[in-house]
Design an enzyme around this catalytic site. Sequence first.
Site, mmCIF file in Angstrom:
data_model
loop_
_atom_site.group_PDB
_atom_site.id
_atom_site.type_symbol
_atom_site.label_atom_id
_atom_site.label_comp_id
_atom_site.label_asym_id
_atom_site.label_seq_id
_atom_site.Cartn_x
_atom_site.Cartn_y
_atom_site.Cartn_z
ATOM 1 N N ASP A 116 21.365 22.491 -10.480
ATOM 2 C CA ASP A 116 19.846 22.400 -10.474
ATOM 3 C C ASP A 116 19.246 23.708 -11.085
ATOM 4 O OD1 ASP A 116 20.487 19.720 -9.802
ATOM 5 O OD2 ASP A 116 20.068 20.091 -7.451
ATOM 6 N N ARG A 160 17.780 17.333 -9.747
ATOM 7 C CA ARG A 160 16.815 17.038 -8.516
ATOM 8 C C ARG A 160 15.722 17.161 -8.726
ATOM 9 N NH1 ARG A 160 19.240 16.291 -3.594
ATOM 10 N NH2 ARG A 160 21.323 17.147 -4.043
ATOM 11 N N HIS A 204 16.106 9.684 -36.132
ATOM 12 C CA HIS A 204 16.072 9.279 -34.457
ATOM 13 C C HIS A 204 15.189 10.170 -33.881
ATOM 14 C CE1 HIS A 204 18.758 13.011 -35.171
ATOM 15 N NE2 HIS A 204 18.050 13.190 -34.144
#
Length: 313
Positions: A116, A160, A204
Site C-alpha cells: 500500500d 487499502r 481503448h
Amino acid sequence: MNMAIRAVTRSALDRGWTVYGIEEGYAGLIAPADQGKIRRLRARDVGGILGQGGTVLGSARCPEFEDPEVRARGRANLERLGVDALVVIGGNGTQTGAEVLSREGLDVVGVASTIDNDLLGSDVTLGVDTAINVALDCVDKLRVTASSHRRASLVEVMGRDCGYLGLMVGLACGAEAIVLPEADMSPAQVAARIEDAYQRGKKHAIVIVAEGSARRASELERVLLDEHCERIGFELRTTVLGHIQRGGSPTATDRLLGARFGARAVDCIARGETGVLVGLRGREIVTTPLAQVVGGIKPVDMSLVELARVLAV
Ligand code: F6P
C-alpha cells in the site's frame, strides 16, 4: 519480505546471535508453545528464498492482538526462549502492534513493508515496487483485448485507503483516468475522459480505480452504464486485480531494499535503538520512532495526479 527475513537472519547470525523466525506474524507469536510457531533460523533456513514473493514465514491478520492479555502471552513466549528483541516486518496494522509492544517494554524494530505504501516514515515500503510491476504487466495484457474490441477497461488495484499504488500504476500505464481515495473523480468525469479518448480515435481507454476510492470499480461500471452509456462509445469491462498484486518474484529494487532494511534493523538492535521503524528517505535508510509512524497515512504526491492527466491525452 523474504529478502528482509534473510537479511535479518544472516546479519544477526554474523554477530553471533541466535535467531528465531515466527510463523504467521502475531498469530504465531501468541500461539501455545506446543504449536511450534517459533522456530530457530540458521543460515541455510533462509537460503533460496530471495526470489520468492510473499513470506516463507507466513502471515496472518490477528485482531486479538489488540487485547493486552493476548499480547502478554506473546511476550511470555519470547521470554521463555530468552529472546531480547523482535523485528517486525509489515505495514500499518503490524507496526501499530509493534508500537504497543514497544511501549510495553519489548525491544522492537519495525521494517516498513506493505504494497500500500501508506506508512509514514518511509518514502517507499518493501513490496510496493513489485506490486506496481505486477499490476502494470496485467494492465499491458488487458490492453490487448481492450484495443482489439474497442473497450474501456476499468482496472481495480489494491492499496487499502491509500491511492499510491493506483496512482503509480495509472501514471506508468498512461491511464485515461485514475480514481483515487485522495483524488476522487465522479462517474460523469470518468465518462468525459472515456468519451474524449473515443472521440480522438483511441482504440481503448484504461481507467485505474484504487480500491479505497468512493466507488469500487464494479460500482463505477454500473453507474457509467446506467447514466452515461450513450456518450462513452466504448464497451466497458471491469477487472479486479486483487491478490495477484501480492504475488510474483520481487523486483531488484525490492530485493535490494529488503537486504538494506533487514541489515539496518539488526544494526539498530545492536546499538540499542529500538521502538523505531526502518525506512527509506531519499536514498538513505533512516529510522523514525514508531510513535510518529502509527495512526497516520502517508499522503500521495498530488502533482503526479495532475501529471497523469496531462500525459494521458
Ligand atoms: O495491506 C495490503 C493489502 O493487500 C491491501 O492493499 C488490501 O486492501 C488488503 O491487504 C487485503 O487484505 P486481505 O488479503 O486480508 O483480504
